[in-house]
Design a protein around this motif. Sequence first.
Motif, mmCIF file in Angstrom:
data_model
loop_
_atom_site.group_PDB
_atom_site.id
_atom_site.type_symbol
_atom_site.label_atom_id
_atom_site.label_comp_id
_atom_site.label_asym_id
_atom_site.label_seq_id
_atom_site.Cartn_x
_atom_site.Cartn_y
_atom_site.Cartn_z
ATOM 1 N N CYS A 8 0.974 -1.173 0.026
ATOM 2 C CA CYS A 8 -0.046 0.000 -0.006
ATOM 3 C C CYS A 8 0.893 1.184 -0.155
ATOM 4 N N GLU A 9 0.717 2.155 -0.917
ATOM 5 C CA GLU A 9 1.522 3.519 -1.150
ATOM 6 C C GLU A 9 1.002 4.195 -0.019
ATOM 7 N N ILE A 10 0.019 4.186 0.890
ATOM 8 C CA ILE A 10 -0.130 5.281 1.676
ATOM 9 C C ILE A 10 0.400 4.694 3.220
ATOM 10 N N CYS A 11 -0.028 3.563 3.832
ATOM 11 C CA CYS A 11 0.649 3.241 5.032
ATOM 12 C C CYS A 11 1.934 2.508 4.719
ATOM 13 N N GLY A 12 2.228 1.933 3.398
ATOM 14 C CA GLY A 12 3.486 1.267 3.307
ATOM 15 C C GLY A 12 3.518 -0.217 3.696
ATOM 16 N N ASP A 13 2.385 -0.811 4.067
ATOM 17 C CA ASP A 13 2.364 -2.187 4.699
ATOM 18 C C ASP A 13 2.196 -2.996 3.445
ATOM 19 N N PRO A 14 2.686 -4.207 3.657
ATOM 20 C CA PRO A 14 2.767 -5.309 2.721
ATOM 21 C C PRO A 14 1.772 -6.146 2.827
ATOM 22 N N TYR A 15 1.218 -6.963 1.680
ATOM 23 C CA TYR A 15 0.244 -7.787 1.672
ATOM 24 C C TYR A 15 0.383 -9.007 0.727
ATOM 25 N N ILE A 16 -0.008 -10.197 1.145
ATOM 26 C CA ILE A 16 0.524 -11.367 0.153
ATOM 27 C C ILE A 16 -1.018 -12.061 -0.191
ATOM 28 N N GLY A 17 -1.001 -12.190 -1.824
ATOM 29 C CA GLY A 17 -2.394 -12.670 -2.058
ATOM 30 C C GLY A 17 -2.453 -12.565 -3.367
ATOM 31 N N GLU A 18 -3.126 -13.560 -4.004
ATOM 32 C CA GLU A 18 -3.201 -13.609 -5.563
ATOM 33 C C GLU A 18 -3.789 -12.255 -6.126
ATOM 34 N N SER A 19 -4.590 -11.681 -5.839
ATOM 35 C CA SER A 19 -4.725 -10.412 -6.327
ATOM 36 C C SER A 19 -4.792 -9.101 -5.511
ATOM 37 N N PRO A 20 -4.732 -7.916 -5.728
ATOM 38 C CA PRO A 20 -4.680 -6.949 -4.657
ATOM 39 C C PRO A 20 -5.984 -6.680 -3.936
ATOM 40 N N PRO A 21 -6.083 -6.434 -2.791
ATOM 41 C CA PRO A 21 -7.436 -6.252 -1.921
ATOM 42 C C PRO A 21 -8.029 -4.803 -2.561
#
Length: 173
Positions: A8-21
């Motif tokens: 996320c470009e706002i908070c900088g946190d990473p996320y793992i998934g097949e597609s973006p939430p």
Amino acid sequence: MMAKLWRCEICGDPYIGESPPDNCPFCGAHRRYIKEARDAKVNFDVQLAEKDKANAQRALQVEVSNAAFYFCAAEKTDDHEGKLLFKALGKVEAEHASVWKKILKLDSVPKGDDTCFTDHKGNLQESHRRETNAINFYRTAAGESENERVKQIFESFVEVETDHLKLSEERLR
Ligand SMILES: [Fe+2]
Ligand SMILES: [Fe+2]
């Protein structure tokens, strides 16, 4: 399908998934701010103009206060689904506070001591009041800023707090 790493470009946190939430699971930012991690542009090292600094400090207070209110409501509200709603809202507002903490280069996020109601309707009304105030302030702050990054954060949070406002409105109907 393969899992990918998003950021996320706002908070900088990473996320793992097949597609973006559709929304950042941490700060609630909308889909267009979520990029593949390698392409995401995240910057917390901002030269703050006087006005932006004052607005960021006030925003931190607003988020700390709203997070404390929501965590209180998650404990005390007399509605099962409502507890879950307020817990989710508290987490998002705490993440917003952490974004301002980074922008202001503080070591830690101050602790809020806001209280809440036990009756669910009272908490929904209080949520509605708090989100309305946040939206109005963030909209003004976005308009006052000449810094692209500060403007971007305020604008994205206007969208997120508007999502929150709709959640209380649906339940107050
Ligand atoms: Fe985020
Ligand atoms: Fe927020």
